[in-house]
Design an enzyme around this catalytic site. Sequence first.
Site, PDB file in Angstrom:
ATOM      1  CB  THR A 108      -0.915   0.019   1.235  1.00 55.68           C
ATOM      2  OG1 THR A 108      -0.098   0.095   2.407  1.00 55.68           O
ATOM      3  CG2 THR A 108      -1.762  -1.242   1.314  1.00 55.68           C
ATOM      4  CD  GLU A 109      -0.157   4.611   3.168  1.00 52.31           C
ATOM      5  OE1 GLU A 109       0.667   5.504   3.435  1.00 52.31           O
ATOM      6  OE2 GLU A 109      -0.886   4.084   4.016  1.00 52.31           O
ATOM      7  CG  LEU A 110       5.263   1.486  -4.485  1.00 58.86           C
ATOM      8  CD1 LEU A 110       6.436   1.186  -3.571  1.00 58.86           C
ATOM      9  CD2 LEU A 110       5.136   0.423  -5.563  1.00 58.86           C
TER      10      LEU A 110
END
Length: 529
Positions: A422-424
């Site tokens: 997530t949120e890369l």
Amino acid sequence: MCPASFSEAITLQCVVHAQKEAEAHHDDMTLFENCESEDGLTGWAPSGSCKLSVHDDPDPHAIPPLAATAGDEDDDDEAAQRARKPSGRYVLATHRTDEKDGLCREISRAPRPKVTYRVGGWVGVGGEGSHVVQVKVCVGEGRPVGGGVVVVEPGKWGEIKGSFRVDDEDEQPRSAKVYVCGPAAGVDLKVMDLRVCAVNKIPRLRHLRKKADKVRKRDVILKLNPKTDDEVESVAGAEIRVVQVQNSFPIGSCINKSGITNPAYVDFFTKHFDWAVLENELNRGSARCPPPTRSAQPWRPASAAWWPATPGRFPHYEVNNEMLHGHFFKDRLGDDVDAHMFRETAAIDPAPALFVNDYNVESGNDPDATPDKYVALITDLQKRGAPVGGIGVQGHVTHPVGDVICDALDKLAVTGLPIWITELDVSAADDNVRADDLEIVLREAYAHPAVEGLVNQDGKYTVAGHRFAGLRNEWMSHAMGKVDSNGHFKFRGFHGTYQVMLKTGSGKVKHQLFDVNKGDTPLVLDMNL
């Protein structure tokens, strides 16, 4: 099968160029390495208040060899293989009066800017109880640039897996030092075979392509059955084309209220992403009503920007963010409150998978966010009745190393829960370095069987954006040829949805959709075209 895509060739070309540049400075590949030919103390000095001495482990063969670094599984160099075996000789730091006390070693050659370096070796502790051991790399007058951490049990050796990089070319460091510290005062600290070397990306990328082929692809046999007997001869030898229209591995991005009002961005988003994640609109601070003194009208951005946040609207929920790093609710409401949130959320909306989510878990450099601590948190939640349905790994990456990420994913996978990156985002200032970093994380995630999806925050056509688009094209399968004499067509493709187009001898073109799902055996499909 079609030949390798143009985008894949460009990707390889960029990485090979970077690797050749590093190899042109071969003397910088290994900055230092302890080996059994040294007296053990060469180069080491006490950091803070402690005393150093050299010892030999009575049974070094009981220590597992260092994990393959950056794709060494494709490296047949015997010297490199021997270097990963423990020498048995270690440096011991005693009489420590502070957690910052330990060992220090100056690196004889300063690290080169924009080159990612790997830190590896074994560390141990004395006394009782587990302790966090940190390896820190500092340049110049003490500026930290990275390192690694590991939780070590007494009587056992823990493997350090860390990395660092000097990103600013204008700040070429004249010196660099490695520090080993971390355990509480009075705890003895041991270091064996610490090694600092530049990362070789090429073998790792080759390994990941092979791994992705095994994890994300399947052999397919299409049995082309004509609807009428008079078309039997026209099927054998007929031209056939198979095009993948959707990959089953979802990649998404965060989006906000301003984004969905921008037609150009919406067009880019729908073209490149499968999932959408609300950026901040459902965060506690954003979604709640303001105090009555500030506004007479309640304002809920989640409702205003999107839709009523009501049951049945979302496939995933992140219930309580970053529990490894914060304990706001626990401090005020007790130890069971986190599990209570999961139980209550499931009662309100039982359909979505309920996720934990945290940062630095994949980095190997945060003592508060080791994979082992994350697994312990999840296990505790489950014991308290929390229906944890997935693991979020945020992926705010700096100087990533592939096997460090893979090791973290392996440890999380023992839970049996799906993992989502997530949120890369990638933060290097240099466009090419940022693109390399993004590719490393994307490939590690895609090749790991426990990872079921990925959310990418980067939506720009920078070098990294082009690299991302190239990888998405690489992970789509297309095949063309002719139906064999048995009326079959065979290919190997990524999991997902396909369209088959068959041109019979009579000139008819027939279409049909089909899905390729996960499986270890060939998928045999009857295509009644």
